[in-house]
Design a protein around this motif. Sequence first.
Motif, PDB file in Angstrom:
ATOM      1  N   ALA A 198       4.876  -2.291   3.868  1.00 22.43           N
ATOM      2  CA  ALA A 198       4.729  -2.927   2.559  1.00 22.43           C
ATOM      3  C   ALA A 198       3.281  -3.319   2.309  1.00 22.43           C
ATOM      4  N   ALA A 199       2.606  -3.788   3.358  1.00 24.00           N
ATOM      5  CA  ALA A 199       1.201  -4.164   3.216  1.00 24.00           C
ATOM      6  C   ALA A 199       0.351  -2.942   2.880  1.00 24.00           C
ATOM      7  N   ARG A 200       0.639  -1.840   3.561  1.00 18.68           N
ATOM      8  CA  ARG A 200      -0.113  -0.625   3.259  1.00 18.68           C
ATOM      9  C   ARG A 200       0.188  -0.121   1.848  1.00 18.68           C
ATOM     10  N   GLY A 201       1.468  -0.310   1.436  1.00 16.38           N
ATOM     11  CA  GLY A 201       1.859   0.135   0.112  1.00 16.38           C
ATOM     12  C   GLY A 201       1.162  -0.618  -0.998  1.00 16.38           C
ATOM     13  N   THR A 202       0.726  -1.814  -0.728  1.00 15.87           N
ATOM     14  CA  THR A 202      -0.017  -2.588  -1.729  1.00 15.87           C
ATOM     15  C   THR A 202      -1.492  -2.247  -1.732  1.00 15.87           C
ATOM     16  N   GLY A 203      -1.893  -1.319  -0.851  1.00 13.50           N
ATOM     17  CA  GLY A 203      -3.288  -0.897  -0.819  1.00 13.50           C
ATOM     18  C   GLY A 203      -4.145  -1.598   0.203  1.00 13.50           C
ATOM     19  N   MET A 204      -3.543  -2.396   1.099  1.00 15.26           N
ATOM     20  CA  MET A 204      -4.322  -3.100   2.130  1.00 15.26           C
ATOM     21  C   MET A 204      -4.842  -2.118   3.169  1.00 15.26           C
ATOM     22  N   THR A 205      -6.037  -2.350   3.637  1.00 21.30           N
ATOM     23  CA  THR A 205      -6.573  -1.597   4.767  1.00 21.30           C
ATOM     24  C   THR A 205      -5.935  -2.146   6.046  1.00 21.30           C
ATOM     25  N   PRO A 206      -5.997  -1.400   7.166  1.00 15.69           N
ATOM     26  CA  PRO A 206      -5.452  -1.929   8.430  1.00 15.69           C
ATOM     27  C   PRO A 206      -6.037  -3.297   8.804  1.00 15.69           C
ATOM     28  N   LEU A 207      -7.332  -3.492   8.557  1.00 11.33           N
ATOM     29  CA  LEU A 207      -7.943  -4.779   8.886  1.00 11.33           C
ATOM     30  C   LEU A 207      -7.406  -5.888   7.996  1.00 11.33           C
ATOM     31  N   GLN A 208      -7.229  -5.595   6.709  1.00  9.91           N
ATOM     32  CA  GLN A 208      -6.671  -6.590   5.801  1.00  9.91           C
ATOM     33  C   GLN A 208      -5.226  -6.907   6.163  1.00  9.91           C
ATOM     34  N   SER A 209      -4.481  -5.894   6.534  1.00 16.74           N
ATOM     35  CA  SER A 209      -3.092  -6.115   6.949  1.00 16.74           C
ATOM     36  C   SER A 209      -3.025  -7.002   8.187  1.00 16.74           C
ATOM     37  N   LEU A 210      -3.926  -6.731   9.116  1.00 11.55           N
ATOM     38  CA  LEU A 210      -3.965  -7.542  10.326  1.00 11.55           C
ATOM     39  C   LEU A 210      -4.293  -8.992  10.002  1.00 11.55           C
ATOM     40  N   ARG A 211      -5.339  -9.188   9.210  1.00  8.04           N
ATOM     41  CA  ARG A 211      -5.820 -10.533   8.937  1.00  8.04           C
ATOM     42  C   ARG A 211      -4.891 -11.334   8.022  1.00  8.04           C
TER      43      ARG A 211
END
Length: 518
Positions: free
Chosen positions: A113-126
């Motif tokens: 879901a985080a990736r689906g909103t356009g988050m980068t892996p680093l943003q998803s992690l943080r």
Amino acid sequence: MPDRLDEAVASLPAYLGGHMQLVLSGLVVSVLIAVPLGILAARNRTLAGPVLGIASTLQTIPSLALLALMVPILGGRIGFAPAFIALTLYGILPILRNTVVGLQGVDPVVREAARGTGMTPLQSLRQVELPLALPTIIAGLRTATVWIVGTATLATPVGATSLGNYIFSGLQTRDWTTVVFGCLIAAGLAFLLDQAIRLAELAARERKRAPAFAGIAIAAVLAMGAALPLVTGTSAARGIGAGEGEVMAGIEGRTVVIGAKGFTEQYILAALLERVLEDAGADVEVRENLGSTIAFDALRSGEIDVYVDYTGTIWATVMEREEGAGRYDMFVRMAGWLREEHGILALGRLGFENAYGYAVRRDWAEVNGIATIGDLSGRSVRVGGDPEFFVRAEWTRSRDAYGLQDVRTRPMDSTFMYGALRDGEVDAVSAYTTDGRISDYDLVVLDDPLQILPPYDAVMLISPDAARNPALAGTLSVLLNAIPAETMRRANAMVDLDGATPGEAAAWLYGEVVVSTD
């Protein structure tokens, strides 16, 4: 008891401050190492196994052994550095493991879901994964905190100031007030730190600010304890006060660090050296409860300037000599070896010997016809002794020479050894010949007709750097050949049997061997 409690309270700023410095620095660095490693391991399952395996292996090393190993690894350095490194290594595993578990436990659907909103892996992690894993990571931090607070009390034998100073010194001098005081303060510290982190965990789990602020407030108050030694101007060294004395050129204002091993006689002798040096105008710091090899390594590296050791210990443990030698021959050869190999000055003997000897109860010896060590052969005998004794050449040589292969050995702290013999828990112990409890408990030391046990003359050793100051050797020379065995035995008994402090016994000894000869 009130005097002992007052003395314990007076030492609290230095001991608590030193303990807090070790705990907080160890925790912070553990977090800085473990969390990034945990993040990498959680994202790379191939890496997770080896990383967790190495951390788990470090955790299996007994904490006291890990602390002791740091001293030779750091070239003989004692004090904060070896304790800090060992505590940091000890705190990594629970934080690392919980970081991996917490991140791997995040629902894959949430990541998608985080990736689906356009988050980068680093943003998803943080922004997603770490907040969700934070309660689990903080739980690991709680575990690490309790481990580090407890392990820090074992840092005393490597020369680090901590609440363990209360426990080690109290055990050796049978000062149970000091032992209980140290245990209570350490337990209270662990509880408060655990509660502070628990509040942070609660805030992370329930997304509430109030518990976080309360936890931060508790942690901030405790962190102030790390600055206690600086604010109060207290030192970890135990002083007995300087007397009136003539100031000698070359030593006035110089800081001299005295080392001491972890038993009564060493505490008294360290306090005696402190008194003599302070009379000469020196500033003195005492590092107590050092192990035998740790004390020698610290002297060799200049971490301490002077301490009292014993010829037999240097001969067998440091020089690794297995052959016997006479008293004078051993001292001369030892002194030459120390100077040539390490630049250490063997200033001279104090005048008494504190050797190992096999002691038994007098009534038991009379009933069983025991007079020599060899008389123990062929009997169902239990021999107690400090753990160091049973790995030394003295034990193996006497065991083989007198046929003691069938005796049962019981390693124990020297604090309890004599009481165990008195109460019939063991039949013999590896006694120290200047211990006042030998006569008080009506014990006899068995003859050693083969002269297997080497001489243990007390000698003053001075580090290579300190040996360059002739005023230091000149000041301490007043103690050479000045302490008879009976006088040292009486000083030990004052602490072990009469309840005096090592400082009080040293003051009496000072009057006997220094003032009386002026």
